[in-house]
Scaffold this motif. Structure first.
Motif, PDB file in Angstrom:
ATOM      1  N   ALA A 178      46.958   3.470  -4.655  1.00  0.00           N
ATOM      2  CA  ALA A 178      47.506   2.249  -5.175  1.00  0.00           C
ATOM      3  C   ALA A 178      46.912   0.894  -4.595  1.00  0.00           C
ATOM      4  CB  ALA A 178      48.962   2.231  -5.083  1.00  0.00           C
ATOM      5  N   ALA A 179      47.001   1.112  -3.399  1.00  0.00           N
ATOM      6  CA  ALA A 179      46.516  -0.233  -2.350  1.00  0.00           C
ATOM      7  C   ALA A 179      44.924  -0.413  -2.779  1.00  0.00           C
ATOM      8  CB  ALA A 179      46.736  -0.079  -0.745  1.00  0.00           C
ATOM      9  N   ILE A 180      44.099   0.658  -2.817  1.00  0.00           N
ATOM     10  CA  ILE A 180      42.725   0.296  -2.919  1.00  0.00           C
ATOM     11  C   ILE A 180      42.680  -0.131  -4.683  1.00  0.00           C
ATOM     12  CG2 ILE A 180      40.729   1.722  -3.485  1.00  0.00           C
ATOM     13  CD1 ILE A 180      41.560   3.319  -1.023  1.00  0.00           C
TER      14      ILE A 180
ATOM     15  N   ARG B 121      56.261   3.065   3.789  1.00  0.00           N
ATOM     16  CA  ARG B 121      56.015   2.773   2.629  1.00  0.00           C
ATOM     17  C   ARG B 121      56.209   4.078   1.708  1.00  0.00           C
ATOM     18  NH1 ARG B 121      53.242  -1.814  -0.071  1.00  0.00           N
ATOM     19  NH2 ARG B 121      54.331  -2.929   1.686  1.00  0.00           N
ATOM     20  N   ALA B 122      55.370   4.907   2.230  1.00  0.00           N
ATOM     21  CA  ALA B 122      55.486   6.238   1.382  1.00  0.00           C
ATOM     22  C   ALA B 122      56.900   6.693   1.228  1.00  0.00           C
ATOM     23  CB  ALA B 122      54.743   7.180   1.940  1.00  0.00           C
ATOM     24  N   ARG B 123      57.745   6.887   2.420  1.00  0.00           N
ATOM     25  CA  ARG B 123      59.041   7.197   2.438  1.00  0.00           C
ATOM     26  C   ARG B 123      59.933   6.291   1.373  1.00  0.00           C
ATOM     27  NH1 ARG B 123      58.301   8.254   7.824  1.00  0.00           N
ATOM     28  NH2 ARG B 123      59.020   5.904   8.387  1.00  0.00           N
ATOM     29  N   GLU B 124      59.821   5.104   1.530  1.00  0.00           N
ATOM     30  CA  GLU B 124      60.751   4.161   0.811  1.00  0.00           C
ATOM     31  C   GLU B 124      60.363   4.342  -0.730  1.00  0.00           C
ATOM     32  OE1 GLU B 124      59.401   0.360   2.337  1.00  0.00           O
ATOM     33  OE2 GLU B 124      60.588   0.547   4.052  1.00  0.00           O
ATOM     34  N   ASN B 125      59.184   4.668  -1.220  1.00  0.00           N
ATOM     35  CA  ASN B 125      58.829   4.743  -2.602  1.00  0.00           C
ATOM     36  C   ASN B 125      58.609   6.355  -3.127  1.00  0.00           C
ATOM     37  OD1 ASN B 125      58.330   1.770  -3.314  1.00  0.00           O
ATOM     38  ND2 ASN B 125      57.236   1.920  -1.447  1.00  0.00           N
ATOM     39  N   ARG B 126      59.134   7.129  -2.271  1.00  0.00           N
ATOM     40  CA  ARG B 126      59.072   8.589  -2.485  1.00  0.00           C
ATOM     41  C   ARG B 126      57.632   8.968  -3.156  1.00  0.00           C
ATOM     42  NH1 ARG B 126      64.963   9.131  -5.350  1.00  0.00           N
ATOM     43  NH2 ARG B 126      66.160   8.876  -3.214  1.00  0.00           N
ATOM     44  N   LEU B 127      56.644   8.616  -2.319  1.00  0.00           N
ATOM     45  CA  LEU B 127      55.252   8.896  -2.394  1.00  0.00           C
ATOM     46  C   LEU B 127      54.527   9.566  -1.377  1.00  0.00           C
ATOM     47  CD1 LEU B 127      54.299   5.243  -3.970  1.00  0.00           C
ATOM     48  CD2 LEU B 127      54.762   7.469  -5.223  1.00  0.00           C
ATOM     49  N   THR B 128      53.497  10.085  -1.501  1.00  0.00           N
ATOM     50  CA  THR B 128      52.637  10.621  -0.515  1.00  0.00           C
ATOM     51  C   THR B 128      51.954   9.476   0.026  1.00  0.00           C
ATOM     52  OG1 THR B 128      50.609  10.943  -1.948  1.00  0.00           O
ATOM     53  CG2 THR B 128      52.533  12.679  -1.857  1.00  0.00           C
ATOM     54  N   ILE B 129      51.245   9.400   1.388  1.00  0.00           N
ATOM     55  CA  ILE B 129      50.497   8.623   1.889  1.00  0.00           C
ATOM     56  C   ILE B 129      49.241   8.456   1.031  1.00  0.00           C
ATOM     57  CG2 ILE B 129      48.999   8.001   3.866  1.00  0.00           C
ATOM     58  CD1 ILE B 129      51.296   9.368   5.564  1.00  0.00           C
ATOM     59  N   ARG B 130      48.699   9.535   0.435  1.00  0.00           N
ATOM     60  CA  ARG B 130      47.563   9.196  -0.350  1.00  0.00           C
ATOM     61  C   ARG B 130      47.752   8.391  -1.477  1.00  0.00           C
ATOM     62  NH1 ARG B 130      45.206  11.558  -4.743  1.00  0.00           N
ATOM     63  NH2 ARG B 130      43.026  12.079  -4.786  1.00  0.00           N
TER      64      ARG B 130
ATOM     65  N   ARG C  64      44.914  -2.021  -6.435  1.00  0.00           N
ATOM     66  CA  ARG C  64      45.124  -3.409  -6.417  1.00  0.00           C
ATOM     67  C   ARG C  64      44.118  -4.203  -5.925  1.00  0.00           C
ATOM     68  NH1 ARG C  64      49.934  -1.248  -4.503  1.00  0.00           N
ATOM     69  NH2 ARG C  64      49.424  -1.986  -2.695  1.00  0.00           N
ATOM     70  N   GLU C  65      43.398  -3.815  -4.802  1.00  0.00           N
ATOM     71  CA  GLU C  65      42.252  -4.556  -4.412  1.00  0.00           C
ATOM     72  C   GLU C  65      41.089  -4.748  -5.386  1.00  0.00           C
ATOM     73  OE1 GLU C  65      40.643  -7.513  -1.961  1.00  0.00           O
ATOM     74  OE2 GLU C  65      42.853  -6.511  -1.704  1.00  0.00           O
ATOM     75  N   VAL C  66      40.855  -3.483  -5.776  1.00  0.00           N
ATOM     76  CA  VAL C  66      39.925  -3.509  -6.972  1.00  0.00           C
ATOM     77  C   VAL C  66      39.766  -4.313  -8.173  1.00  0.00           C
ATOM     78  CG1 VAL C  66      38.496  -1.985  -8.512  1.00  0.00           C
ATOM     79  CG2 VAL C  66      38.824  -1.210  -6.006  1.00  0.00           C
ATOM     80  N   GLU C  67      41.161  -4.237  -8.658  1.00  0.00           N
ATOM     81  CA  GLU C  67      41.690  -5.152  -9.658  1.00  0.00           C
ATOM     82  C   GLU C  67      41.665  -6.604  -9.097  1.00  0.00           C
ATOM     83  OE1 GLU C  67      45.413  -3.606 -11.066  1.00  0.00           O
ATOM     84  OE2 GLU C  67      44.537  -1.853 -11.758  1.00  0.00           O
ATOM     85  N   ARG C  68      42.068  -6.893  -8.034  1.00  0.00           N
ATOM     86  CA  ARG C  68      42.100  -8.138  -7.582  1.00  0.00           C
ATOM     87  C   ARG C  68      40.602  -8.813  -7.509  1.00  0.00           C
ATOM     88  NH1 ARG C  68      45.192  -8.199  -2.500  1.00  0.00           N
ATOM     89  NH2 ARG C  68      46.721  -7.582  -3.880  1.00  0.00           N
ATOM     90  N   GLY C  69      39.656  -8.198  -7.130  1.00  0.00           N
ATOM     91  CA  GLY C  69      38.385  -8.632  -7.176  1.00  0.00           C
ATOM     92  C   GLY C  69      37.718  -8.638  -8.523  1.00  0.00           C
ATOM     93  N   GLU C  70      38.166  -7.799  -9.368  1.00  0.00           N
ATOM     94  CA  GLU C  70      37.630  -7.916 -10.676  1.00  0.00           C
ATOM     95  C   GLU C  70      38.223  -9.376 -11.440  1.00  0.00           C
ATOM     96  OE1 GLU C  70      37.232  -3.081 -11.609  1.00  0.00           O
ATOM     97  OE2 GLU C  70      39.019  -4.037 -12.393  1.00  0.00           O
ATOM     98  N   PHE C  71      39.503  -9.531 -11.181  1.00  0.00           N
ATOM     99  CA  PHE C  71      40.208 -10.746 -11.591  1.00  0.00           C
ATOM    100  C   PHE C  71      39.554 -11.808 -11.175  1.00  0.00           C
ATOM    101  CE2 PHE C  71      43.310 -14.040 -11.807  1.00  0.00           C
ATOM    102  CZ  PHE C  71      43.555 -13.953 -13.046  1.00  0.00           C
ATOM    103  N   ARG C  72      39.274 -11.913  -9.891  1.00  0.00           N
ATOM    104  CA  ARG C  72      38.467 -13.072  -9.139  1.00  0.00           C
ATOM    105  C   ARG C  72      37.124 -13.168 -10.064  1.00  0.00           C
ATOM    106  NH1 ARG C  72      39.876 -10.907  -3.909  1.00  0.00           N
ATOM    107  NH2 ARG C  72      42.053 -11.925  -3.469  1.00  0.00           N
ATOM    108  N   GLU C  73      36.361 -12.232 -10.187  1.00  0.00           N
ATOM    109  CA  GLU C  73      34.877 -12.192 -10.719  1.00  0.00           C
ATOM    110  C   GLU C  73      35.175 -12.657 -12.239  1.00  0.00           C
ATOM    111  OE1 GLU C  73      33.393  -8.233 -10.562  1.00  0.00           O
ATOM    112  OE2 GLU C  73      32.937  -8.472  -8.444  1.00  0.00           O
TER     113      GLU C  73
END
Length: 71
Positions: free
Chosen positions: A28-30, A14-23, A32-41
């Motif tokens: 970004a995944a974390i 995923r990092a290679r495909e998007n020219r990002l670091t693994i970090r 998104r998950e936090v935002e998803r939880g906030e939206f559900r709340e």
């Protein structure tokens, strides 16, 4: 961080495909998950909406108008 090999490989891909670091991919995944939880709340805190009519009936009526009333 100790990650299972298959997950690490997926992160690297995923990092290679998007020219990002693994970090960056992990952060970004974390985020998104936090935002998803906030939206559900947020949704859970809203009052329930009762249109007073079954959705299937409303859809059927609209389809009837669209299909039969377009003359």
């Amino acid at each position: 961080m100790d990650l299972p090999e298959d997950l690490l490989e997926r992160l690297q891909q995923r990092a290679r495909e998007n020219r990002l670091t693994i970090r960056e991919v992990v952060l970004a995944a974390i985020e998104r998950e936090v935002e998803r939880g906030e939206f559900r709340e947020h949704l859970a805190s809203r009052p329930a909406t009762d249109p007073g009519v079954k959705a299937a009936r409303l859809i059927g009526e609209e389809r009837g108008r669209r299909d039969g009333g377009g003359d």
